[in-house]
Design an enzyme around this catalytic site. Structure first.
Site, PDB file in Angstrom:
ATOM      1  N   TYR A   1       0.955  -1.273  -0.107  1.00 53.81           N
ATOM      2  CA  TYR A   1       0.005  -0.014   0.101  1.00 53.81           C
ATOM      3  C   TYR A   1       0.990   1.156   0.027  1.00 53.81           C
ATOM      4  O   TYR A   1       2.140   1.276   0.416  1.00 53.81           O
ATOM      5  CB  TYR A   1      -0.853  -0.035   1.293  1.00 53.81           C
ATOM      6  CG  TYR A   1      -2.067  -1.024   1.234  1.00 53.81           C
ATOM      7  CD1 TYR A   1      -3.310  -0.535   0.888  1.00 53.81           C
ATOM      8  CD2 TYR A   1      -1.909  -2.378   1.591  1.00 53.81           C
ATOM      9  CE1 TYR A   1      -4.203  -1.251   0.752  1.00 53.81           C
ATOM     10  CE2 TYR A   1      -2.893  -3.244   1.734  1.00 53.81           C
ATOM     11  CZ  TYR A   1      -4.189  -2.670   1.168  1.00 53.81           C
ATOM     12  OH  TYR A   1      -5.205  -3.571   1.259  1.00 53.81           O
TER      13      TYR A   1
ATOM     14  N   TYR B   1      -0.827 -10.201   0.186  1.00 58.31           N
ATOM     15  CA  TYR B   1       0.377  -9.743   1.321  1.00 58.31           C
ATOM     16  C   TYR B   1      -0.093 -10.662   2.615  1.00 58.31           C
ATOM     17  O   TYR B   1      -1.078 -10.910   2.846  1.00 58.31           O
ATOM     18  CB  TYR B   1       0.231  -8.111   1.361  1.00 58.31           C
ATOM     19  CG  TYR B   1      -0.900  -7.602   1.693  1.00 58.31           C
ATOM     20  CD1 TYR B   1      -1.460  -7.286   3.108  1.00 58.31           C
ATOM     21  CD2 TYR B   1      -2.016  -7.143   1.022  1.00 58.31           C
ATOM     22  CE1 TYR B   1      -2.606  -7.191   3.762  1.00 58.31           C
ATOM     23  CE2 TYR B   1      -3.089  -6.661   1.186  1.00 58.31           C
ATOM     24  CZ  TYR B   1      -3.430  -6.686   2.714  1.00 58.31           C
ATOM     25  OH  TYR B   1      -4.481  -5.841   3.359  1.00 58.31           O
TER      26      TYR B   1
ATOM     27  N   ARG C   1      -3.332 -12.222   2.966  1.00 56.06           N
ATOM     28  CA  ARG C   1      -4.604 -11.813   2.437  1.00 56.06           C
ATOM     29  C   ARG C   1      -4.772 -11.717   0.989  1.00 56.06           C
ATOM     30  O   ARG C   1      -3.781 -11.674   0.230  1.00 56.06           O
ATOM     31  CB  ARG C   1      -4.676 -10.395   2.664  1.00 56.06           C
ATOM     32  CG  ARG C   1      -4.899 -10.058   4.257  1.00 56.06           C
ATOM     33  CD  ARG C   1      -6.008  -9.055   4.520  1.00 56.06           C
ATOM     34  NE  ARG C   1      -7.246  -9.650   4.172  1.00 56.06           N
ATOM     35  CZ  ARG C   1      -8.513  -8.930   3.632  1.00 56.06           C
ATOM     36  NH1 ARG C   1      -8.294  -7.754   3.964  1.00 56.06           N
ATOM     37  NH2 ARG C   1      -9.549  -9.342   3.422  1.00 56.06           N
TER      38      ARG C   1
ATOM     39  N   HIS D   1      -7.651  -7.923  -3.139  1.00 54.22           N
ATOM     40  CA  HIS D   1      -8.922  -7.255  -2.765  1.00 54.22           C
ATOM     41  C   HIS D   1      -8.874  -5.775  -2.769  1.00 54.22           C
ATOM     42  O   HIS D   1      -7.739  -5.085  -2.880  1.00 54.22           O
ATOM     43  CB  HIS D   1      -9.398  -7.525  -1.323  1.00 54.22           C
ATOM     44  CG  HIS D   1      -8.490  -7.136  -0.502  1.00 54.22           C
ATOM     45  ND1 HIS D   1      -7.312  -7.662  -0.086  1.00 54.22           N
ATOM     46  CD2 HIS D   1      -8.461  -6.058   0.530  1.00 54.22           C
ATOM     47  CE1 HIS D   1      -6.708  -7.237   0.813  1.00 54.22           C
ATOM     48  NE2 HIS D   1      -7.420  -5.774   1.208  1.00 54.22           N
TER      49      HIS D   1
ATOM     50  N   HIS E   1     -10.585  -1.996  -1.340  1.00 52.62           N
ATOM     51  CA  HIS E   1     -11.428  -1.371  -0.464  1.00 52.62           C
ATOM     52  C   HIS E   1     -12.298  -0.441  -1.075  1.00 52.62           C
ATOM     53  O   HIS E   1     -12.094   0.225  -2.173  1.00 52.62           O
ATOM     54  CB  HIS E   1     -10.470  -0.776   0.577  1.00 52.62           C
ATOM     55  CG  HIS E   1      -9.653  -1.652   1.289  1.00 52.62           C
ATOM     56  ND1 HIS E   1      -9.934  -2.191   2.701  1.00 52.62           N
ATOM     57  CD2 HIS E   1      -8.304  -2.211   1.108  1.00 52.62           C
ATOM     58  CE1 HIS E   1      -8.951  -3.050   3.238  1.00 52.62           C
ATOM     59  NE2 HIS E   1      -8.136  -3.078   2.194  1.00 52.62           N
TER      60      HIS E   1
END
Length: 220
Positions: A102, A141, A149, A152, A154
């Site tokens: 991120y 990650y 995870r 995906h 958000h």
């Protein structure tokens, strides 16, 4: 505004929660669409200001380079519980880059940042309640030593008169979906509402297209 057609609701995969929603003539009755399940915002909600929050996450304003990774198109629709499109809803999206990192100062993932990946967007739905953006397939990650995870995206969706919704969209066919601690806290019927439908490729850009419907609750 008119209710979405039965064909379009089937396309987005959200007719499963409609009990007796269609009459014999195929028109929408009074049964309600199931709301999109809420999900945690997570620790990587964007905190670094940026001017560029447009529909194309594969480029950053002021840079000549382009993001690394597999490009995809996400086409979404925001609806109310009666199947009516919600126009001019604010749709905020953020995600990891293709390596699972991120653009957040507290992301501990050692994977490299991508300076050409926008990572965050804020867009509005059109008069049909629809939105479209171009991005990269997010990487998986590690969330803990024993938990990885799945890819995906958000979403935070808001519109006056509706309850704000924070949720996550998952991708079909991902093996990590089966072991994800967040996704598997949901009922099977709820998981179906959080996994996008793969279509495509796009006729104009030859990219895989993922379609996803988000249903908001109206405030009482």
């Amino acid at each position: 505004m008119k209710s979405l057609s039965r064909r379009k609701l089937i396309k987005f995969g959200i007719t499963g929660g409609l009990v007796g929603a269609f009459t014999t003539k195929g028109s929408m009755a009074k049964a309600l669409l199931p709301p999109t399940p809420a999900e945690t915002e997570g620790p990587f909600y964007p905190v670094t200001p940026q001017d560029d929050k447009d529909f194309d996450l594969t480029r950053v304003q002021g840079r000549d380079g382009v993001a690394k990774g597999k490009y995809i198109i996400v086409m979404g629709s925001v609806l109310d519980s009666h199947g009516q499109p919600v126009s001019q809803a604010t749709v905020e999206i953020w995600q990891a880059n293709a390596k699972g990192r991120y653009r957040h100062p507290r992301d501990p993932n050692p994977a490299p940042l991508d300076p050409n990946f926008q990572g965050w967007a804020i867009v509005l739905t059109d008069e049909n309640g629809e939105f479209r953006f171009k991005t990269v397939m997010p990487g998986s990650y590690p969330a803990s030593p024993t938990w990885v995870r799945p890819p995906h995206i958000h979403f935070k969706v808001s519109k006056k008169g509706y309850a704000e919704l924070t949720t996550q969209m998952y991708f079909p066919g991902e093996a990590l979906n089966e072991t994800d601690l967040l996704l598997n806290q949901k009922k099977p019927s709820e998981r179906l509402l959080m996994i996008a439908k793969k279509r495509g490729p796009s006729e104009t850009e030859a990219l895989d297209v993922y379609e996803h419907a988000i249903v908001l609750k109206q405030k009482s």
